[in-house]
Write a protein that holds these residues in place. Structure first.
Motif, PDB file in Angstrom:
ATOM      1  N   LEU A 412      35.035 -64.653 -42.482  1.00 14.07           N
ATOM      2  CA  LEU A 412      35.256 -65.612 -41.398  1.00 14.07           C
ATOM      3  C   LEU A 412      33.935 -65.972 -40.729  1.00 14.07           C
ATOM      4  O   LEU A 412      33.710 -67.126 -40.340  1.00 14.07           O
ATOM      5  CB  LEU A 412      36.220 -65.025 -40.366  1.00 14.07           C
ATOM      6  CG  LEU A 412      37.686 -64.954 -40.784  1.00 14.07           C
ATOM      7  CD1 LEU A 412      38.458 -63.998 -39.879  1.00 14.07           C
ATOM      8  CD2 LEU A 412      38.336 -66.336 -40.759  1.00 14.07           C
ATOM      9  N   SER A 413      33.056 -64.997 -40.613  1.00 12.87           N
ATOM     10  CA  SER A 413      31.742 -65.261 -40.031  1.00 12.87           C
ATOM     11  C   SER A 413      30.895 -66.109 -40.969  1.00 12.87           C
ATOM     12  O   SER A 413      30.258 -67.080 -40.552  1.00 12.87           O
ATOM     13  CB  SER A 413      31.038 -63.939 -39.724  1.00 12.87           C
ATOM     14  OG  SER A 413      29.730 -64.162 -39.246  1.00 12.87           O
ATOM     15  N   ASP A 414      30.891 -65.770 -42.261  1.00 11.39           N
ATOM     16  CA  ASP A 414      30.104 -66.529 -43.241  1.00 11.39           C
ATOM     17  C   ASP A 414      30.544 -67.983 -43.300  1.00 11.39           C
ATOM     18  O   ASP A 414      29.728 -68.886 -43.514  1.00 11.39           O
ATOM     19  CB  ASP A 414      30.233 -65.898 -44.629  1.00 11.39           C
ATOM     20  CG  ASP A 414      29.550 -64.536 -44.716  1.00 11.39           C
ATOM     21  OD1 ASP A 414      28.717 -64.238 -43.831  1.00 11.39           O
ATOM     22  OD2 ASP A 414      29.865 -63.781 -45.649  1.00 11.39           O
ATOM     23  N   ALA A 415      31.851 -68.208 -43.120  1.00 15.26           N
ATOM     24  CA  ALA A 415      32.377 -69.573 -43.182  1.00 15.26           C
ATOM     25  C   ALA A 415      32.193 -70.331 -41.871  1.00 15.26           C
ATOM     26  O   ALA A 415      32.520 -71.518 -41.790  1.00 15.26           O
ATOM     27  CB  ALA A 415      33.865 -69.535 -43.557  1.00 15.26           C
ATOM     28  N   GLY A 416      31.698 -69.648 -40.846  1.00 12.25           N
ATOM     29  CA  GLY A 416      31.419 -70.320 -39.581  1.00 12.25           C
ATOM     30  C   GLY A 416      32.588 -70.413 -38.635  1.00 12.25           C
ATOM     31  O   GLY A 416      32.519 -71.137 -37.639  1.00 12.25           O
ATOM     32  N   TYR A 417      33.667 -69.663 -38.887  1.00 11.36           N
ATOM     33  CA  TYR A 417      34.828 -69.738 -37.995  1.00 11.36           C
ATOM     34  C   TYR A 417      34.661 -68.865 -36.760  1.00 11.36           C
ATOM     35  O   TYR A 417      35.358 -69.054 -35.765  1.00 11.36           O
ATOM     36  CB  TYR A 417      36.100 -69.342 -38.748  1.00 11.36           C
ATOM     37  CG  TYR A 417      36.384 -70.226 -39.938  1.00 11.36           C
ATOM     38  CD1 TYR A 417      36.530 -71.597 -39.776  1.00 11.36           C
ATOM     39  CD2 TYR A 417      36.485 -69.689 -41.211  1.00 11.36           C
ATOM     40  CE1 TYR A 417      36.781 -72.417 -40.865  1.00 11.36           C
ATOM     41  CE2 TYR A 417      36.731 -70.506 -42.312  1.00 11.36           C
ATOM     42  CZ  TYR A 417      36.875 -71.859 -42.131  1.00 11.36           C
ATOM     43  OH  TYR A 417      37.117 -72.675 -43.210  1.00 11.36           O
ATOM     44  N   ILE A 418      33.784 -67.878 -36.868  1.00 18.43           N
ATOM     45  CA  ILE A 418      33.452 -67.048 -35.710  1.00 18.43           C
ATOM     46  C   ILE A 418      31.952 -66.804 -35.730  1.00 18.43           C
ATOM     47  O   ILE A 418      31.294 -66.909 -36.775  1.00 18.43           O
ATOM     48  CB  ILE A 418      34.203 -65.697 -35.719  1.00 18.43           C
ATOM     49  CG1 ILE A 418      33.971 -64.939 -37.027  1.00 18.43           C
ATOM     50  CG2 ILE A 418      35.685 -65.896 -35.487  1.00 18.43           C
ATOM     51  CD1 ILE A 418      34.639 -63.600 -37.074  1.00 18.43           C
ATOM     52  N   GLY A 419      31.382 -66.480 -34.585  1.00 20.01           N
ATOM     53  CA  GLY A 419      29.950 -66.243 -34.494  1.00 20.01           C
ATOM     54  C   GLY A 419      29.538 -64.962 -35.180  1.00 20.01           C
ATOM     55  O   GLY A 419      30.297 -63.986 -35.231  1.00 20.01           O
ATOM     56  N   LEU A 511      32.653 -74.642 -36.282  1.00 20.15           N
ATOM     57  CA  LEU A 511      34.061 -75.015 -36.294  1.00 20.15           C
ATOM     58  C   LEU A 511      34.191 -76.524 -36.103  1.00 20.15           C
ATOM     59  O   LEU A 511      33.721 -77.075 -35.114  1.00 20.15           O
ATOM     60  CB  LEU A 511      34.790 -74.278 -35.180  1.00 20.15           C
ATOM     61  CG  LEU A 511      36.307 -74.104 -35.327  1.00 20.15           C
ATOM     62  CD1 LEU A 511      36.611 -73.225 -36.510  1.00 20.15           C
ATOM     63  CD2 LEU A 511      36.878 -73.480 -34.063  1.00 20.15           C
ATOM     64  N   SER A 512      34.854 -77.176 -37.044  1.00 20.63           N
ATOM     65  CA  SER A 512      35.036 -78.620 -36.946  1.00 20.63           C
ATOM     66  C   SER A 512      36.189 -78.938 -36.002  1.00 20.63           C
ATOM     67  O   SER A 512      36.984 -78.066 -35.639  1.00 20.63           O
ATOM     68  CB  SER A 512      35.329 -79.211 -38.325  1.00 20.63           C
ATOM     69  OG  SER A 512      36.623 -78.813 -38.754  1.00 20.63           O
ATOM     70  N   THR A 513      36.293 -80.214 -35.648  1.00 20.32           N
ATOM     71  CA  THR A 513      37.385 -80.634 -34.769  1.00 20.32           C
ATOM     72  C   THR A 513      38.733 -80.351 -35.422  1.00 20.32           C
ATOM     73  O   THR A 513      39.663 -79.866 -34.766  1.00 20.32           O
ATOM     74  CB  THR A 513      37.253 -82.132 -34.452  1.00 20.32           C
ATOM     75  OG1 THR A 513      36.002 -82.350 -33.803  1.00 20.32           O
ATOM     76  CG2 THR A 513      38.375 -82.591 -33.535  1.00 20.32           C
ATOM     77  N   ASP A 514      38.853 -80.644 -36.725  1.00 23.78           N
ATOM     78  CA  ASP A 514      40.124 -80.395 -37.408  1.00 23.78           C
ATOM     79  C   ASP A 514      40.454 -78.908 -37.445  1.00 23.78           C
ATOM     80  O   ASP A 514      41.617 -78.510 -37.291  1.00 23.78           O
ATOM     81  CB  ASP A 514      40.079 -80.948 -38.838  1.00 23.78           C
ATOM     82  CG  ASP A 514      40.170 -82.467 -38.865  1.00 23.78           C
ATOM     83  OD1 ASP A 514      40.595 -83.050 -37.841  1.00 23.78           O
ATOM     84  OD2 ASP A 514      39.803 -83.063 -39.893  1.00 23.78           O
ATOM     85  N   GLN A 515      39.448 -78.074 -37.657  1.00 21.11           N
ATOM     86  CA  GLN A 515      39.685 -76.625 -37.662  1.00 21.11           C
ATOM     87  C   GLN A 515      40.078 -76.135 -36.268  1.00 21.11           C
ATOM     88  O   GLN A 515      40.934 -75.259 -36.136  1.00 21.11           O
ATOM     89  CB  GLN A 515      38.432 -75.902 -38.156  1.00 21.11           C
ATOM     90  CG  GLN A 515      38.156 -76.136 -39.635  1.00 21.11           C
ATOM     91  CD  GLN A 515      36.739 -75.788 -40.021  1.00 21.11           C
ATOM     92  OE1 GLN A 515      35.873 -75.587 -39.168  1.00 21.11           O
ATOM     93  NE2 GLN A 515      36.472 -75.727 -41.323  1.00 21.11           N
ATOM     94  N   ALA A 516      39.451 -76.708 -35.252  1.00 19.19           N
ATOM     95  CA  ALA A 516      39.810 -76.346 -33.878  1.00 19.19           C
ATOM     96  C   ALA A 516      41.247 -76.746 -33.583  1.00 19.19           C
ATOM     97  O   ALA A 516      42.006 -76.007 -32.943  1.00 19.19           O
ATOM     98  CB  ALA A 516      38.859 -77.012 -32.887  1.00 19.19           C
TER      99      ALA A 516
END
Length: 1003
Positions: A412-419, A511-516
């Protein structure tokens, strides 16, 4: 000599011993047994978590099995490994006492733990497994399997306990433990096959060919599926079976069911060698009530039609654990698409909330703060957060689809979903909590997740976890970790939402707008685009206000998401922030008091009624800091404030608007108290009546001072219905009647002035924001009668024309405002009507007839009588008519029945022997529940309604106001139907079936 002894004892204390006097004697004994100098032993034992325990276990081993310790003492690596094992685990010490031959594991290379296949091969060799069948199916085979497993467990524990930092080897240890459990199940399955085909007693249960043709797979769930088992975890499993070749499906299921049952017993049933751990199949379809074993098609049919969202969350960790690996892989491949689509399900949010609720629901209150796994800030919080993020983002991104918590967190971190920093901190906290859990379970080889209370046990745990500073340092670190986990959950899940809409400095999140939007949707927001807009508006810019909001929102978004209407809650919060954002106290209050912030999110996401009122009184949010501010201020204070308003304003219209504003403010106060469960129904009704009384008194006093002709008459307002009974709810009408008494012979002129009073009252109390709704339909002759009458007119009417329903209506008549002498005389008149010396059988029948007519004719067209809280079966109307008939019949004789309060009259009826206590309790429960539900509907919908909604979301909102947990729409409905059904039964038996004879008490 004394000084030398003291020095020796101090040395023992520095080595970690706590029982110093006994330790000195034990060291002497071990010295004699091993022929090793006593002063050389204590430093060696200092490597143990519990040197006292290690010392006593060493003595017991050497006494019981001479040479078992002495033969290994000379080699440092073996010596330290043995000391660490015995000082950390009395469970393994007892194992070596039973089986000293397995002490040879001390000589094995620590880094060379067998692979999963080697573990399985070792067990198979020991059990003589050939072609999937063990040499023996008896208890001896089960005990041998358990013995070989504990030998392997000791090898894993040596690696764990020898590490300088246990967190560094955690993943390796949990993987080895998971592989060992998998190998145990595979070996137990071989023993089970032998048991089914060649039992020790009697004939075989199944032919060997049937067992061979049964494809049987054990699917690992939970920590077993994720390769992250503890030393003593339940091993969660699901069983799937298929027939191979000519074997029928039903026959295969029968065979597989027996295999599963025997396999579980082989692992854990009582025997000479104790059981290992529970094999738990309760995550299967339908749980404990479902079939133990199903075919793959049966599993898929269930998951596609009946499964709840939490079941897919559980399946996220599924992997083949034992048995037919091809079938196991087919199962995982088949359910995987369902898992990753589950976030789209309509009940996903409710299921997620329910899962969170179940985390702590069953923990005893005195254990909540000691729970490493389930308590706040515990392991389950970490796992839950990671799984929820996976389900949201794993729909479209396969890179985050991992069973293990730590690999998933890294992905999740590598994909940029969390810091990256948040992920690192979360992983470190998780590892620390797992190490504590491991050390506690290793101690006695028992399943536990509770931190010890005793200072000595905490000290041992600290040493075992390689934490310096002793017990106090351990507790401080643990408490900080729990706090950090709670904060990290908010930062991990909610802070990235801010990164999608605001330029956060030095933030690597992508996190992109769509992911948010997907993340907001997953936690319950129905309009994620709108929510992102509100978040952007609140956090944009570099002002101090925006900075504070960026700190507040990750926390508050979580609380909004837990509410029934997070979208409206966030919108209302934005409005409030816009109104008060420049006020230094508002954001400071929210920042400094989590209680206020949580309460604010709760009321805003629970009630549009409150949201709209709070927008008009934003400063009232300060009340949330103090419970006393949320309690009614009382009639005297209200009366004085109304008087002060009129004294300050020359304009009647301006004064009236100010009075209505005070009314709105006080009703807001009561609404906040009701939602936060500070005021109940019995407090709410009188408090709302006080607000209305003060409003009408203030208005009438000023009207009489303004409208000419006041010297011509006395005038009064009489409260009726729920207002008269001080039983108002939010949204209740204000039933009144008006009475005057001429002070002049010109009655017409007095009548004209009275009508002007009424007209002014109606005009000045008109409030589009919070209607007062002065309703005069309960006056004599109803809608056909004059709006205002003289006292003598009332007297003449009641003496000559009064109907039974009008006497019944007067039962709740109460003087509210106006001339006290007139009020007193009107109430005396009313008493002669509503408390008759005798009521005829015809009048009683008339009451019953009218009640039946009301049920048939006054219900709105198409309304379900089971759902109407006012006129429906077993609801308010039934209880009130029941009580009122008793008052009509007996209040003349039983003076204490002369009350306008329904519940008070019901209580008196019980005390007087007129109603059975159990029946009264059922009626009281129905009246209270219906009253609460009626107010809750108004608070939730911001409009008055008397019909319990059918739509699930509306029911859920009402249920939450009524203090139900998330996902309780159905429970609210069931409770309401059950309570009103019982009340209706009492009503029908005791109202319609009651003898129509005055003063009869036998019913």
């Amino acid at each position: 000599m004394v000084a030398r002894d003291q020095s020796a004892l101090s040395g023992l204390a520095r080595s970690g011993f706590s029982r110093l006097t006994e330790a000195k004697q034990w060291l002497a004994e071990l010295s004699e047994l091993l022929d090793v100098p006593a002063d050389a032993l204590a430093p060696e034992l200092s490597v143990a978590a519990d040197p006292d325990s290690a010392l006593t276990h060493l003595i017991a081993l050497e006494r019981t099995h001479e040479g078992s310790v002495g033969g290994r003492w000379a080699e440092e690596t073996q010596r330290h490994a043995l000391i660490r094992l015995l000082g950390a685990s009395s469970g393994l010490a007892e194992f070596f006492l039973r089986h000293p031959e397995h002490l040879d594991v001390l000589a094995l290379t620590r880094e060379d733990i067998p692979s999963a296949s080697d573990m399985r091969a070792d067990f198979f060799t020991a059990l003589g497994v050939t072609n999937g069948f063990a040499a023996s199916g008896g208890d001896d085979a089960a005990c041998l399997l358990r013995e070989r497993y504990r030998r392997l467990l000791a090898r894993i524990a040596i690696v764990d306990l020898s590490a300088q930092d246990p967190k560094e080897v955690l993943e390796r240890v949990t993987a080895h433990l998971s592989d060992a459990a998998s190998a145990v199940l595979e070996a137990a399955l071989a023993i089970a096959r032998t048991r089914l085909t060649a039992p020790d007693v009697g004939r075989a249960l199944f032919p060997r060919a049937d067992v061979e043709l049964t494809r049987f797979a054990v699917i690992g769930m939970g920590k077993a599926g994720a390769r992250e088992l503890n030393y003593v975890s339940d091993v969660d499993v699901i069983y799937v079976a298929e027939g191979d070749g000519e074997l029928s499906q039903s026959r295969a299921i029968d065979v597989a069911t027996r295999l599963a049952m025997h396999m579980q017993r082989i692992v854990d049933e009582p025997a000479v060698e104790p059981g290992l751990w529970e094999v738990d199949p309760n995550l299967r379809p339908e749980g404990k009530d479902g079939a133990l074993v199903r075919s793959l098609d049966s599993h898929l049919a269930y998951y596609e039609r009946w499964a709840k969202s939490w079941e897919f969350q559980a399946l996220l960790k599924a992997r083949p654990l034992a048995g037919d690996t091809v079938l196991g892989r087919e199962y995982v491949d088949a359910v995987s698409p369902l898992v990753w689509d589950s976030a789209h399900r309509s009940d996903f949010v409710e299921s997620v909330q329910a899962m969170r609720g179940r985390v702590t629901a069953n923990i005893p209150a005195d254990e909540v703060q000691r729970q490493i796994k389930l308590g706040p800030g515990g392991l389950r919080d970490v796992e839950f957060t990671v799984q929820l993020l996976q389900l949201v983002h794993g729909q479209a991104d396969e890179s985050v689809r991992h069973g293990g918590t730590l690999p998933a967190l890294s992905a999740l971190s590598d994909a940029g979903y969390i810091g990256r920093q948040e992920a690192t901190d979360f992983a470190d906290a998780y590892r620390y909590l797992r190490v504590l859990e491991h050390r506690l379970q290793l101690a006695r080889l028992r399943r536990t997740h509770l931190m010890p209370r005793e200072e000595e046990n905490l000290r041992v745990l600290a040493r075992s976890a390689r934490q310096s500073g002793g017990a106090s340092s351990l507790v401080r670190t643990w408490e900080k970790t729990k706090h950090d986990v709670r904060e990290l959950h908010e930062r991990l899940f909610f802070r990235p939402l801010l990164s999608a809409v605001a330029a956060l400095p030095e933030d690597e999140l992508t996190l992109s707008t769509d992911q948010a939007k997907a993340r907001l949707t997953a936690i319950g927001f129905r309009d994620p685009r709108g929510a992102l807009g509100h978040i952007a508006a609140l956090t944009a810019g570099v002002s101090r206000r925006a900075t504070i909001q960026r700190h507040l929102l990750p926390v508050m978004l979580r609380w909004f998401a837990e509410g029934a209407d997070p979208d409206y809650g966030l919108l209302a919060f934005r409005r409030l922030s816009d109104a008060l954002g420049s006020s230094h106290w508002f954001l400071r209050m929210l920042r400094d008091s989590s209680m206020v912030a949580e309460r604010l999110t709760r009321v805003l996401s629970s009630s549009r009624y409150v949201g709209e009122l709070l927008a008009a009184f934003p400063e009232s949010s300060a009340w949330l800091e103090d419970d006393t501010e949320l309690r009614p201020i009382g009639f005297p204070a209200l009366r004085d404030e109304m008087r002060a308003i009129f004294s300050r304003h020359e304009s009647l219209e301006r004064a009236a608007k100010a009075v209505l504003r005070v009314r709105r403010r006080e009703i807001l106060r009561l609404a906040l108290g009701a939602i936060l469960d500070i005021d109940g129904v019995t407090e709410l009704g009188p408090a709302l009546a006080d607000v209305t009384d003060a409003t009408l008194q203030g208005m009438l006093r000023q009207i009489r001072a303004t409208v000419p002709g006041g010297e011509l008459l006395e005038f009064a307002i009489v409260g009726m219905g729920r207002f008269g009974g001080a039983e108002l709810g939010f949204g209740s009408d204000t039933d009144v009647i008006y009475v005057f008494r001429p002070l002049t012979e010109d009655t017409a002129k007095a009548q004209d002035v009275a009508q002007k009073y009424v007209a002014e009252l109606t005009r000045l109390t008109d409030d589009p924001v919070l209607p007062l709704d002065l309703d005069v339909d309960l006056r004599p002759e109803g809608k056909n009668g004059p709006v205002v009458r003289s006292l003598e007119s009332y007297r003449a009417y009641y003496a000559r024309w009064s109907l039974t329903w009008e006497a019944q209506a007067l039962l709740r008549a109460r003087g509210v405002a106006g001339d006290e002498g007139l009020i007193r005389d009107f109430i005396e008149l009313a008493d002669t009507v509503r408390y008759p010396a005798q009521i005829s059988e015809n009048d009683v029948r008339e009451v019953k007839r009218i009640k039946a007519r009301v049920e048939n004719e006054r219900l709105p067209r198409g309304a379900d009588p089971l759902r109407h809280v006012k006129l429906g079966r077993g609801s308010l109307s039934d209880v009130e008519w029941f009580v009122q008939l008793i008052q009509l019949q007996y209040a003349h004789e039983v003076v204490s029945l002369r009350t306008t309060s329904t519940l008070t009259a019901l209580e008196v009826a019980v005390e007087s022997g007129l109603v059975k206590p159990d029946e009264a309790e059922q009626l009281r429960e129905a009246w209270t529940f219906a009253s609460r539900a009626r107010s809750a509907m108004t608070l939730w919908l911001n409009r008055t309604t008397d019909v319990l909604p059918i739509e699930r979301r509306q029911l859920e909102g009402i249920a939450r106001i009524l203090e139900y947990p998330p996902g309780s729409a159905g429970a609210l409905e069931e409770d309401y139907f059950a309570i009103t059904r019982r009340a209706r039964r009492v009503f029908e038996q005791s109202f319609y079936g009651r003898p129509d004879v005055p003063h009869t008490r036998a019913f």
